[in-house]
Write a protein that holds these residues in place. Structure first.
Motif, PDB file in Angstrom:
ATOM      1  N   LYS A  57       0.817  -1.211   0.000  1.00 23.14           N
ATOM      2  CA  LYS A  57       0.000   0.000   0.000  1.00 23.14           C
ATOM      3  C   LYS A  57       0.855   1.268   0.000  1.00 23.14           C
ATOM      4  CE  LYS A  57      -3.857  -2.298   2.353  1.00 23.14           C
ATOM      5  NZ  LYS A  57      -4.712  -2.350   3.566  1.00 23.14           N
ATOM      6  N   GLN A  58       1.902   1.284   0.806  1.00 19.89           N
ATOM      7  CA  GLN A  58       2.726   2.486   0.884  1.00 19.89           C
ATOM      8  C   GLN A  58       3.540   2.703  -0.387  1.00 19.89           C
ATOM      9  OE1 GLN A  58       4.989   3.135   4.448  1.00 19.89           O
ATOM     10  NE2 GLN A  58       3.276   2.680   5.810  1.00 19.89           N
ATOM     11  N   ILE A  59       4.016   1.618  -0.986  1.00 17.81           N
ATOM     12  CA  ILE A  59       4.798   1.757  -2.213  1.00 17.81           C
ATOM     13  C   ILE A  59       3.905   2.216  -3.357  1.00 17.81           C
ATOM     14  CG2 ILE A  59       6.120   0.485  -3.947  1.00 17.81           C
ATOM     15  CD1 ILE A  59       7.199  -1.231  -1.608  1.00 17.81           C
ATOM     16  N   GLU A  60       2.694   1.675  -3.453  1.00 19.34           N
ATOM     17  CA  GLU A  60       1.792   2.138  -4.513  1.00 19.34           C
ATOM     18  C   GLU A  60       1.423   3.601  -4.303  1.00 19.34           C
ATOM     19  OE1 GLU A  60      -2.575   0.970  -6.218  1.00 19.34           O
ATOM     20  OE2 GLU A  60      -1.032  -0.575  -6.210  1.00 19.34           O
ATOM     21  N   ALA A  61       1.212   4.010  -3.069  1.00 17.58           N
ATOM     22  CA  ALA A  61       0.911   5.416  -2.794  1.00 17.58           C
ATOM     23  C   ALA A  61       2.071   6.308  -3.216  1.00 17.58           C
ATOM     24  CB  ALA A  61       0.595   5.604  -1.308  1.00 17.58           C
ATOM     25  N   PHE A  62       3.294   5.850  -2.988  1.00 14.46           N
ATOM     26  CA  PHE A  62       4.476   6.604  -3.408  1.00 14.46           C
ATOM     27  C   PHE A  62       4.517   6.755  -4.925  1.00 14.46           C
ATOM     28  CE2 PHE A  62       8.767   6.034  -5.187  1.00 14.46           C
ATOM     29  CZ  PHE A  62       9.327   7.253  -4.846  1.00 14.46           C
ATOM     30  N   ILE A  63       4.312   5.649  -5.648  1.00  8.76           N
ATOM     31  CA  ILE A  63       4.354   5.706  -7.110  1.00  8.76           C
ATOM     32  C   ILE A  63       3.251   6.609  -7.638  1.00  8.76           C
ATOM     33  CG2 ILE A  63       4.105   4.360  -9.229  1.00  8.76           C
ATOM     34  CD1 ILE A  63       5.301   1.972  -7.718  1.00  8.76           C
ATOM     35  N   ARG A  64       2.071   6.490  -7.057  1.00 12.64           N
ATOM     36  CA  ARG A  64       0.944   7.291  -7.536  1.00 12.64           C
ATOM     37  C   ARG A  64       1.188   8.778  -7.281  1.00 12.64           C
ATOM     38  NH1 ARG A  64      -5.214   5.033  -7.126  1.00 12.64           N
ATOM     39  NH2 ARG A  64      -6.144   6.528  -8.579  1.00 12.64           N
ATOM     40  N   ALA A  65       1.782   9.126  -6.152  1.00 13.55           N
ATOM     41  CA  ALA A  65       2.094  10.530  -5.858  1.00 13.55           C
ATOM     42  C   ALA A  65       3.141  11.068  -6.827  1.00 13.55           C
ATOM     43  CB  ALA A  65       2.584  10.671  -4.420  1.00 13.55           C
ATOM     44  N   GLN A  66       4.144  10.244  -7.141  1.00 19.44           N
ATOM     45  CA  GLN A  66       5.164  10.656  -8.094  1.00 19.44           C
ATOM     46  C   GLN A  66       4.565  10.854  -9.485  1.00 19.44           C
ATOM     47  OE1 GLN A  66       8.727  11.141  -7.683  1.00 19.44           O
ATOM     48  NE2 GLN A  66       7.952  11.399  -5.598  1.00 19.44           N
ATOM     49  N   LEU A  67       3.652   9.977  -9.857  1.00 19.39           N
ATOM     50  CA  LEU A  67       2.989  10.098 -11.157  1.00 19.39           C
ATOM     51  C   LEU A  67       2.184  11.391 -11.240  1.00 19.39           C
ATOM     52  CD1 LEU A  67       2.108   8.947 -13.901  1.00 19.39           C
ATOM     53  CD2 LEU A  67       0.265   7.748 -12.699  1.00 19.39           C
ATOM     54  N   SER A  68       1.438  11.698 -10.188  1.00 13.71           N
ATOM     55  CA  SER A  68       0.636  12.923 -10.172  1.00 13.71           C
ATOM     56  C   SER A  68       1.501  14.163 -10.327  1.00 13.71           C
ATOM     57  CB  SER A  68      -0.171  13.009  -8.875  1.00 13.71           C
ATOM     58  OG  SER A  68      -1.108  11.952  -8.791  1.00 13.71           O
ATOM     59  N   GLU A  69       2.708  14.094  -9.796  1.00 13.42           N
ATOM     60  CA  GLU A  69       3.619  15.233  -9.894  1.00 13.42           C
ATOM     61  C   GLU A  69       4.212  15.378 -11.291  1.00 13.42           C
ATOM     62  OE1 GLU A  69       7.952  16.634  -8.073  1.00 13.42           O
ATOM     63  OE2 GLU A  69       6.716  15.205  -6.952  1.00 13.42           O
ATOM     64  N   HIS A  70       4.590  14.271 -11.904  1.00 16.70           N
ATOM     65  CA  HIS A  70       5.316  14.331 -13.171  1.00 16.70           C
ATOM     66  C   HIS A  70       4.407  14.283 -14.397  1.00 16.70           C
ATOM     67  CE1 HIS A  70       8.631  13.232 -10.436  1.00 16.70           C
ATOM     68  NE2 HIS A  70       9.419  13.774 -11.350  1.00 16.70           N
ATOM     69  N   PHE A  71       3.341  13.476 -14.349  1.00 14.27           N
ATOM     70  CA  PHE A  71       2.457  13.321 -15.503  1.00 14.27           C
ATOM     71  C   PHE A  71       0.994  13.332 -15.032  1.00 14.27           C
ATOM     72  CE2 PHE A  71       6.391  10.912 -16.373  1.00 14.27           C
ATOM     73  CZ  PHE A  71       6.889  11.689 -17.428  1.00 14.27           C
ATOM     74  N   PRO A  72       0.518  14.487 -14.557  1.00 15.75           N
ATOM     75  CA  PRO A  72      -0.822  14.550 -13.965  1.00 15.75           C
ATOM     76  C   PRO A  72      -1.941  14.244 -14.957  1.00 15.75           C
ATOM     77  CG  PRO A  72       0.092  16.752 -14.265  1.00 15.75           C
ATOM     78  CD  PRO A  72       1.214  15.782 -14.521  1.00 15.75           C
ATOM     79  N   GLU A  73      -1.664  14.337 -16.250  1.00 15.39           N
ATOM     80  CA  GLU A  73      -2.688  14.073 -17.255  1.00 15.39           C
ATOM     81  C   GLU A  73      -2.857  12.579 -17.548  1.00 15.39           C
ATOM     82  OE1 GLU A  73       1.167  14.784 -19.616  1.00 15.39           O
ATOM     83  OE2 GLU A  73       0.301  15.273 -17.656  1.00 15.39           O
ATOM     84  N   ASP A  74      -1.968  11.740 -17.029  1.00 15.95           N
ATOM     85  CA  ASP A  74      -2.002  10.306 -17.329  1.00 15.95           C
ATOM     86  C   ASP A  74      -2.961   9.563 -16.400  1.00 15.95           C
ATOM     87  OD1 ASP A  74      -0.097  10.964 -19.152  1.00 15.95           O
ATOM     88  OD2 ASP A  74       1.512   9.754 -18.274  1.00 15.95           O
TER      89      ASP A  74
END
Length: 272
Positions: A57-74
């Motif tokens: 859960k924590q690792i997926e939350a980390f990846i999802r937060a990084q994605l929102s920062e770098h590619f918010p349209e994806d």
């Protein structure tokens, strides 16, 4: 770059990000792994083999937060936190720890899988295995690699010439898995199950396994790996039919010399 619908995408940036975030997440996973006796582990539904830990859960939350920062349209589809914006042109499909049962039991067969669909097709992927210091990665049209070494599937011409990866969950196990194993053994083949669909797919791309069959696999286990196999010269079944992205499907990846033989051993259930 990809521009099939007229909008240019920065694929190079997404490819670089996928490799980086997979490695960062894998190192997070290793820190949890080294303290796994302290993890809270839950079982999904009534299946005692399908587990999730706080690490997932924590690792997926980390990846999802990084994605929102770098590619918010994806868009995003993760094993633990569900989906968002699946109609986006780019959709990331993530498994924060593929092989959780191995992870929580102290076996080294787990990884982080980060895959990207572009216009609904697997386009790039990164699979990070921190236990063996291997990063499998590839991008459509650019090849596939483990670290910096190019990947190529096995050139075996018969199932007796190598190891076949296998896997199942109980609902389809008795109906399809045992008959397949019996036929494989009768043909002189040998099988292995390591508990991680993403790693076994990567091993097919690397030529370590001649093929890999799973009675029912989820998309987060294989989107990244499908890119690797095709870029390494392998063959794959029509995994995404009938809403395979959300529901999963039977799954076969293999070197071209044994794909048809394995498909025949599996039978109609592969594409049913």
């Amino acid at each position: 770059m990809a521009s099939s619908t007229g909008t240019t995408l920065d694929i190079e940036a997404r490819y670089a990000w996928a490799k980086s975030v997979a490695q960062q997440a894998a190192q997070m996973g290793m820190e949890f792994y080294q303290q796994r006796n302290d993890l809270t582990v839950e079982h999904k539904g009534d299946d005692r083999q399908d587990v999730v830990s706080i690490a997932d859960k924590q690792i997926e939350a980390f990846i999802r937060a990084q994605l929102s920062e770098h590619f918010p349209e994806d868009g995003f589809l993760g094993e633990e936190s569900g989906s968002a914006d699946l109609n986006a042109r780019c959709v990331w499909v993530i498994d924060p720890i593929d092989g959780t049962a191995c992870f929580v039991n102290g076996l080294h067969n787990w990884c982080v899988s980060v895959g990207l669909l572009v216009d609904g097709e697997p386009y790039l992927g990164a699979i990070a295995d921190p236990n063996h210091r291997e990063l499998f990665h590839g991008c459509k049209g650019s090849g596939a690699f483990v670290n910096d070494t190019p990947l190529a599937v096995s050139q075996a011409r018969h199932v007796r010439e190598g190891l076949t990866g296998t896997g199942t969950f109980h609902p389809r196990g008795k109906e399809h898995f045992i008959p397949f194993l019996q036929k494989l053994l009768e043909a002189g083949g040998m099988f292995i199950r390591n508990g991680s669909g993403a790693l076994m797919t990567a091993y097919v791309a690397a030529g370590r396994l001649i093929g890999y069959y799973e009675t029912q696999l989820k998309s987060w286990d294989c989107v990244a790996g499908l890119v690797l196999v095709t870029e390494a010269g392998g063959r794959v079944n029509d995994f995404f039919r009938n809403d395979g992205l959300l529901d999963g499907n039977p799954y076969l990846v293999a070197g071209p010399g044994v794909y048809d033989q394995l498909a025949e051993l599996i039978g109609p259930s592969l594409d049913g």
